[in-house]
Design an enzyme around this catalytic site. Structure first.
Site, PDB file in Angstrom:
ATOM      1  CG  ASP A 136      -1.931  -1.060   1.267  1.00 31.96           C
ATOM      2  OD1 ASP A 136      -3.049  -0.796   0.823  1.00 31.96           O
ATOM      3  OD2 ASP A 136      -1.632  -2.174   1.739  1.00 31.96           O
ATOM      4  NE  ARG A 205      -6.371   5.308   3.087  1.00 31.10           N
ATOM      5  CZ  ARG A 205      -6.805   4.112   3.483  1.00 31.10           C
ATOM      6  NH1 ARG A 205      -7.466   3.995   4.646  1.00 31.10           N
ATOM      7  NH2 ARG A 205      -6.599   3.044   2.738  1.00 31.10           N
ATOM      8  CE  LYS A 235      -6.000   1.394  -0.829  1.00 32.47           C
ATOM      9  NZ  LYS A 235      -4.872   0.846  -0.071  1.00 32.47           N
ATOM     10  CG  HIS A 236     -11.066   0.226   0.493  1.00 30.97           C
ATOM     11  ND1 HIS A 236     -10.711   1.530   0.667  1.00 30.97           N
ATOM     12  CD2 HIS A 236     -10.049  -0.514   1.016  1.00 30.97           C
ATOM     13  CE1 HIS A 236      -9.547   1.602   1.286  1.00 30.97           C
ATOM     14  NE2 HIS A 236      -9.119   0.374   1.513  1.00 30.97           N
ATOM     15  CG  HIS A 248      -8.096  -2.745  10.064  1.00 26.86           C
ATOM     16  ND1 HIS A 248      -8.258  -1.747   9.139  1.00 26.86           N
ATOM     17  CD2 HIS A 248      -6.985  -3.443   9.689  1.00 26.86           C
ATOM     18  CE1 HIS A 248      -7.280  -1.830   8.248  1.00 26.86           C
ATOM     19  NE2 HIS A 248      -6.503  -2.842   8.554  1.00 26.86           N
ATOM     20  CG  ASP A 321      -9.103  -4.288   2.897  1.00 29.06           C
ATOM     21  OD1 ASP A 321      -7.884  -4.437   3.111  1.00 29.06           O
ATOM     22  OD2 ASP A 321      -9.702  -3.241   3.186  1.00 29.06           O
TER      23      ASP A 321
END
Length: 576
Positions: A136, A205, A235-236, A248, A321
């Protein structure tokens, strides 16, 4: 900024819009006689045999064992400074891909050495299939390969300036650096929209909240990756921008309907698919109003097969992912079941941040299922075919990353010398004036300036430009509520001895520290260096500049230069 540079940027932007459809990895049309052609190939063919990619890929998967097929669709990372013996044993089995995470990448020479060792091990396998090596390296905030690699202004800075050429060159220079290490796949660009302004997961981002603009900038970024010889991975999918939850730790639930999805989140993907982007990452994101099962998109056949491949016509690779995320395993109930569901949904590569044990249930359960369930075996075989075919179309081009990078030559390419010049120029184009106030701030005799923040590059750039200045440091993140107030009180007290205070704000805690100056009756200038939402409550300040990148030296230099009046910032905040 010089007039000639502005003209060059505009011209390059127009040229890029016309040429961004160039593709590194072509999609070959399938033929009904493919299997028959594959059967006629000699028994000793391997990856480097000289045959059409679709025919050779078919021949290889037809001759693979179940172990080799399932291994080819796996991508594992490693936790130590170097790959351990377990990962090499997986490569011996036929592991298809590895991932370089950011845990131990300060020594980029060692990264290059590790990649070379892994690829040499893969070259000893029966079919000599090389590894995809991914990381990444988005630019800006997310930079998994560290060491001397460039810290860049990032996507939101690109979105603020609005030039596709900035997106193209950002990707180009970022990918030239990681290519020198043997990394051939970049999990970028992030084309999630900045829909939820409170999100700290996506934030800077994102290119911004405009779907079309994000699609154009994302397509330019992907083209820059390809031009550098690295495979971009968008992504995503289908969009992480409308939630502030991190998959996460929990499965984010996004309650939008189909029309909103099609007309907002999926617009950037339509641009990418039109340009034949070679890889897309599926997100652990639930859209219950669209898929009533509540399954994350990464495990949903509707999202990946019916929508992505069926409605949108996507033909490239689909990569999950990290399957170790709670967003995937909580819904599936176990890692092994999550892997099965991911393959059945339509993923081609299963990403895991850790290296599985050789006899872990994730492996044994799904390998046994291949032996007893022909339909599941064909699903795995189809995924392996896509992976191998894409590798054939990538590794046999002169632009491909080196299989065996020379660690002794890394310093010749990292940091990228041309990139260093470009990123400073790009940073200048990205600066936004949110509130003008006392801009520019002259370096007047007798005027005392205090720079308050957590970045040494901020202090260095500021004190170099203002002769009578000092600094006040507070930590970036290790601050609890009581300490935040203490720092705010100290800053307020210290400010009494200064005429102007410049505060660098990178998160909500920094904003609360800056609040200590609200009643100081001093001239206060705010540098916002992440998503500008943290500075939205600081409108009482005299001046607010937006820079979008908290650790980027180029951004700090550009913000100080704008403050001093070297140029007039012209970027526009990429959301309302």
């Amino acid at each position: 900024m010089k007039k000639s540079l502005k003209i060059s940027v505009i011209i390059l932007s127009l040229l890029l819009i016309c040429s961004v459809t160039g593709v590194l990895i072509a999609q070959s049309a399938s033929r009904p006689d493919l299997k028959e052609e594959a059967k006629r190939l000699p028994s000793n063919v391997d990856f480097w045999s000289d045959y059409p990619s679709d025919v050779l890929a078919q021949a290889l998967v037809d001759r693979m064992t179940d172990t080799e097929l399932l291994s080819q669709v796996m991508m594992f990372g490693w936790a130590g400074a170097e790959p351990n013996d377990l990962l090499f044993r997986w490569v011996d089995r036929g592991l298809g891909s590895v991932k370089v995470f950011g845990w131990n990448t300060d020594d980029i020479n060692l990264v290059a050495k590790s990649v070379s060792r892994l690829q040499r091990r893969a070259s000893n396998n029966r079919f000599r299939i090389p590894l995809y090596v991914a990381t990444d390296q988005e630019g800006g905030w997310i930079r998994h390969v560290k060491g001397d690699t460039s810290i860049t202004p990032g996507n939101m800075a690109i979105g603020a300036a609005g030039y596709p050429v900035d997106s193209w060159y950002s990707a180009f220079y970022i990918c030239r650096e990681i290519k020198a290490l043997g990394i051939n796949m970049n999990f970028a660009p992030t084309i999630d929209l900045f829909t939820d302004h409170n999100s700290t997961i996506i934030g800077p981002r994102s290119f911004g909240e405009d779907p079309d603009k994000s699609g154009i900038l994302g397509a330019a970024y992907a083209a820059g990756c390809r031009a550098a010889g690295v495979i971009p991975t968008v992504k995503h999918f289908p969009g992480h921008g409308d939630t502030n939850l991190d998959s996460h730790g929990k499965l984010p639930v996004i309650n939008i309907d189909y029309n909103t999805l099609i007309n907002r989140e999926l617009v950037p993907y339509k641009y990418m698919i039109k340009d034949n982007v070679p890889a897309i990452m599926s997100g652990h994101l639930s859209f219950p109003k669209i898929d009533s099962s509540g399954a994350p998109a990464s495990l949903s056949k509707y999202f990946l097969t019916d929508l992505l491949r069926g409605e949108l016509g996507y033909e490239g690779l689909v990569i999950t992912d990290d399957m170790q995320m709670v967003g995937a395993t909580a819904f599936a109930g176990s890692f092994s079941n999550a892997v099965r569901l991911a393959l059945e949904a339509g993923n081609d590569i299963i990403l895991s941040s850790s290296t599985a044990r050789l006899e872990e249930s994730m492996w044994t359960v799904n390998l046994n299922l291949m032996g007893s369930n022909e339909e599941f075996k064909n699903i795995v075989k189809t995924a392996a075919y896509r992976v191998i075919k894409s590798k054939l179309e990538y590794f046999k081009t002169p632009e491909a990353a080196p299989l065996y990078p020379d660690p002794n030559k890394v310093s010749e390419s990292v940091p990228d010398k041309e990139g260093e010049v470009f990123f400073l120029e790009q940073a200048c184009r990205s600066i936004t004036v949110e509130k003008k106030g006392i801009l520019p701030l002259e370096d007047k005799e007798g005027q005392k300036v205090l720079f308050a923040g957590s970045l040494q590059s901020f202090f260095k750039a500021g004190r170099a430009r203002y002769s009578n200045s000092s600094q006040y440091y507070f930590p970036y993140d290790e601050v609890n509520i009581d300490d935040t107030q203490s720092y705010a009180n100290q800053l307020s007290s210290m400010a009494r001895s200064y005429d102007v205070i410049v505060v660098c704000v990178s998160n909500a805690k920094h904003a609360r520290i800056a609040e200590g100056l609200k009643k100081s009756k001093k001239k206060v200038i705010i540098f916002s260096t992440m998503a500008p939402t943290f500075a939205e409550g600081l409108t009482w300040a005299d001046t607010i500049l937006l820079g979008y990148s908290w650790r980027c030296d180029y951004t700090m230099e550009a913000m100080i230069a704008a403050l001093a009046g070297d140029f007039v910032p012209s970027a526009i905040k990429p959301y309302n």
